[in-house]
Enzyme design. Structure first.
Site, PDB file in Angstrom:
ATOM      1  CE  LYS A 175       8.196   2.511  -9.161  1.00  0.00           C
ATOM      2  NZ  LYS A 175       7.618   1.603  -9.116  1.00  0.00           N
ATOM      3  NE  ARG A 203       6.693  -1.572 -11.050  1.00  0.00           N
ATOM      4  CZ  ARG A 203       6.053  -1.844 -10.301  1.00  0.00           C
ATOM      5  NH1 ARG A 203       5.101  -1.829 -10.886  1.00  0.00           N
ATOM      6  NH2 ARG A 203       6.479  -1.558  -9.358  1.00  0.00           N
TER       7      ARG A 203
END
Length: 325
Positions: A67, A103
């Site tokens: 990420k 998420r």
């Protein structure tokens, strides 16, 4: 070829129940060692702003992701490159703003599923931004809420948020005039703010409440005061290592006392049954969420598979072979 998956592609396939399922599954794998997580690191720009990065690998599924995101002058840009281990290929480049919001909400949903009282009916959300939406949506996905309350500093935004969430969730979401008013009597309290100072005090919390604190991920920031943290019988985090670096809610409340950290539990171990969660309806439970890369990997794998199946995304000819001489 590498698949470029846009925000619009993700919205077409990813739902909160799917995200909760993905995060729960990868949390279980994390507890068994099948998933390895590298915590977030940052570069601070000389002219202001940050570059953040973190990574995770799922050895049982054969995928690894990083990420990456920047924060400059209030603007965020998120990207998740997804690699498949066996061929070593970059299979997807995923725009990850919407995916990240889901998420993060999903992780609080998992925590709520395992830590909140089964009969929880009233939720409170402090914050009215995008993260607040997915926090409330995730809580509603795992508990049969009858109502919710919301507080944000902007009255007009607060009213709009409540109207939108009432329609989305099918329950009344009431605007509150203060954080204290929203929190009092709530069974589940979630905080999703950018505040540096506490927005929830222990004096306003009810016995048996469950708290999801997700907004503060810097050592000097916090959303909960000392009393709120001290009232928690069970404190759960996504990563102890990362929490020691950036969970201001705990770092500040613990006042440097190492003994306090010994009782902190990991969400993955509770999901896997390796650690106990709530044992009575009177206990106060706290999930301090910082955000870890395994959650991004979990939803990225799911988004990639669904995008492929529905022929979404755009193929990028990276590293394609040119004409031979």
């Amino acid at each position: 070829m590498t698949l470029h998956i846009t925000e619009a592609d993700e919205r077409a396939v990813l739902t909160m129940p799917l995200a909760v399922e993905a995060v729960e599954e990868i949390s279980r794998k994390q507890a068994t060692g099948e998933v390895i997580v590298h915590p977030r690191r940052r570069f601070e720009f000389a002219g202001g702003g940050f570059f953040h990065y973190m990574a995770a690998a799922d050895f049982s599924s054969g995928f690894v992701a990083m990420k990456q995101y920047t924060y400059v002058r209030g603007k965020l840009r998120f990207l998740v490159p997804l690699f498949e281990m066996a061929p070593g290929d970059l299979v997807a480049m995923i725009e990850a703003d919407y995916m990240g919001q889901l998420r993060t909400g999903a992780a609080s949903g998992v925590a709520t599923k395992y830590l909140a009282r089964k009969n929880s009916r009233v939720a409170a959300i402090i914050g009215t931004g995008g993260q607040a939406r997915t926090q409330l949506e995730a809580v509603a996905a795992v508990r049969k809420l009858e109502s919710a309350r919301a507080y944000g500093r902007d009255a007009a935004k607060r009213e709009k948020f409540c109207a939108e969430m009432s329609q989305r969730l099918g329950i009344p979401v009431h605007p509150s005039s203060s954080a204290a008013e929203a929190v009092r009597g709530a069974d589940i309290v979630s905080t999703a703010t950018t505040s540096v100072q506490p927005v929830v005090t222990g004096a306003d919390l009810s016995p048996g409440v469950h708290i999801n604190a997700i907004g503060a991920n810097h050592a000097h920031k916090r959303e909960l005061d000392d009393e709120a943290v001290a009232s928690a019988d069970i404190i759960v985090v996504d990563s102890v290592e990362q929490s020691r670096q950036e969970a201001g809610d705990l770092i500040i409340a613990f006042h440097g006392d190492e003994i306090c950290w010994t009782g902190v539990k990991k969400l993955s171990e509770i999901v896997a049954g390796k650690a106990s969660g709530r044992t009575s309806d009177t206990e106060v439970t706290l999930f301090k969420s910082n955000g870890i890369a395994s959650w991004d990997l979990a939803v990225a794998m799911k988004v990639y598979a669904m995008a492929r199946g529905k022929k979404l995304g755009r193929e990028l000819p990276l590293w394609s072979e040119g004409p031979k001489s």
